[in-house]
Design a protein around this motif. Structure first.
Motif, PDB file in Angstrom:
ATOM      1  N   LYS A 178       7.646   9.032   9.793  1.00 52.60           N
ATOM      2  CA  LYS A 178       8.838   8.200   9.961  1.00 52.60           C
ATOM      3  C   LYS A 178       8.505   6.727   9.755  1.00 52.60           C
ATOM      4  O   LYS A 178       9.279   5.986   9.118  1.00 52.60           O
ATOM      5  N   SER A 179       7.369   6.301  10.279  1.00 52.80           N
ATOM      6  CA  SER A 179       6.962   4.906  10.119  1.00 52.80           C
ATOM      7  C   SER A 179       6.700   4.580   8.655  1.00 52.80           C
ATOM      8  O   SER A 179       7.082   3.509   8.164  1.00 52.80           O
ATOM      9  N   TRP A 182       8.170   2.026   3.547  1.00 53.18           N
ATOM     10  CA  TRP A 182       8.538   2.224   2.139  1.00 53.18           C
ATOM     11  C   TRP A 182       9.902   1.616   1.835  1.00 53.18           C
ATOM     12  O   TRP A 182      10.066   0.904   0.839  1.00 53.18           O
ATOM     13  N   ALA A 183      10.885   1.871   2.698  1.00 48.55           N
ATOM     14  CA  ALA A 183      12.237   1.361   2.477  1.00 48.55           C
ATOM     15  C   ALA A 183      12.257  -0.164   2.515  1.00 48.55           C
ATOM     16  O   ALA A 183      12.883  -0.810   1.669  1.00 48.55           O
ATOM     17  N   ASP A 204       0.821  -1.212   0.000  1.00 44.61           N
ATOM     18  CA  ASP A 204       0.000   0.000   0.000  1.00 44.61           C
ATOM     19  C   ASP A 204       0.854   1.260   0.000  1.00 44.61           C
ATOM     20  O   ASP A 204       0.568   2.215  -0.727  1.00 44.61           O
ATOM     21  N   VAL A 205       1.906   1.279   0.813  1.00 46.01           N
ATOM     22  CA  VAL A 205       2.771   2.455   0.879  1.00 46.01           C
ATOM     23  C   VAL A 205       3.478   2.673  -0.455  1.00 46.01           C
ATOM     24  O   VAL A 205       3.529   3.800  -0.973  1.00 46.01           O
ATOM     25  N   LEU A 206       4.012   1.614  -1.040  1.00 50.91           N
ATOM     26  CA  LEU A 206       4.684   1.746  -2.336  1.00 50.91           C
ATOM     27  C   LEU A 206       3.713   2.237  -3.401  1.00 50.91           C
ATOM     28  O   LEU A 206       4.058   3.067  -4.242  1.00 50.91           O
ATOM     29  N   PHE A 236       5.064  11.046   2.000  1.00 58.07           N
ATOM     30  CA  PHE A 236       5.039  10.166   3.156  1.00 58.07           C
ATOM     31  C   PHE A 236       4.064  10.699   4.213  1.00 58.07           C
ATOM     32  O   PHE A 236       3.382   9.936   4.888  1.00 58.07           O
ATOM     33  N   GLU A 237       4.019  12.001   4.359  1.00 54.50           N
ATOM     34  CA  GLU A 237       3.119  12.598   5.355  1.00 54.50           C
ATOM     35  C   GLU A 237       1.661  12.330   4.997  1.00 54.50           C
ATOM     36  O   GLU A 237       0.849  11.973   5.856  1.00 54.50           O
TER      37      GLU A 237
END
Length: 222
Positions: A189-190, A195-196, A165-167, A177-178
């Motif tokens: 940060k999470s 993502w990484a 989902d993040v990707l 990211f925010e």
């Protein structure tokens, strides 16, 4: 060899029911990603994702005669609009995505400016075009025939839901990211950590194409 999207599109328009079914199956992962990230985690607790995807596919079949596009890019855009309408019909879509609604997808062959510029990541870091293209046996042929955003959805299908989902939200929807954190209930940060991890996992799953090693940048030098 299985028919590609254009061949299936032509056969489906000629009235071949089987071809239309194969065409729908070709985009199931794409539809799942759009539905899942559109619903968000809270709504997914109340709705069965598979049911919503199935309803979207029913709509695709019902409205297929109205589709007049001639290439995969047009088909992907049409599918996305149908899913948006389906989510809106559920009465939940607009309230959760008013701020992010209408955000144009970032082309996967473009530098990641805008979405990543405020996150300390230099433009171009973590580009998925190389990951996807180099993972193919004949990258130039495959990429020229298929929309990369569809290949991305297929590649993300094997990843854990949160990472996928993040990707997707970062690379396909162009959210920061925010903004992703606001949508998913996570800190910036999470989100960056997810993502990484997801990008590294995706890289490992696609690593080892013929002709050389995979070019990859996890953004840690930005």
């Amino acid at each position: 060899m299985a028919d590609g999207p254009i061949e299936l599109l032509s056969r489906a328009r000629a009235g071949e029911t089987e071809a239309l079914g194969e065409l729908c199956a070709l985009y199931r992962n794409y539809l799942r990603m759009v539905v899942r990230t559109g619903l968000g985690p809270r709504l997914r607790e109340r709705l069965e994702l598979s049911d919503v995807v199935q309803e979207a596919l029913v709509e695709v079949v019902r409205q297929f005669p109205q589709f007049t596009g001639q290439n995969e890019a047009a088909l992907v855009g049409w599918l996305r609009r149908l899913v948006g309408q389906k989510l809106a019909d559920l009465g939940r879509y607009h309230s959760r995505t008013k701020r992010a609604g209408g955000v144009a997808a970032v082309p996967l062959d473009a530098p990641w400016e805008g979405a990543g510029g405020d996150d300390g990541i230099r433009p171009g870091a973590g580009r998925l075009l190389d990951v996807l293209a180099l993972s193919q046996t004949s990258p130039s042929e495959v990429v020229s025939r298929r929309e990369l955003i569809v290949l991305l959805a297929d590649a993300l299908a094997a990843l854990p839901t949160e990472e996928a989902d993040v990707l997707w939200l970062y690379h396909a929807e162009g959210l920061s990211f925010e903004a992703i954190g606001d949508r998913m209930g996570l800190t910036r940060k999470s989100v960056r950590g997810v993502w990484a991890r997801g990008l590294k996992r995706l890289k490992r799953s696609l690593e080892g194409p013929p002709g050389g090693s995979l070019r990859y940048d996890d953004g840690s030098t930005g």
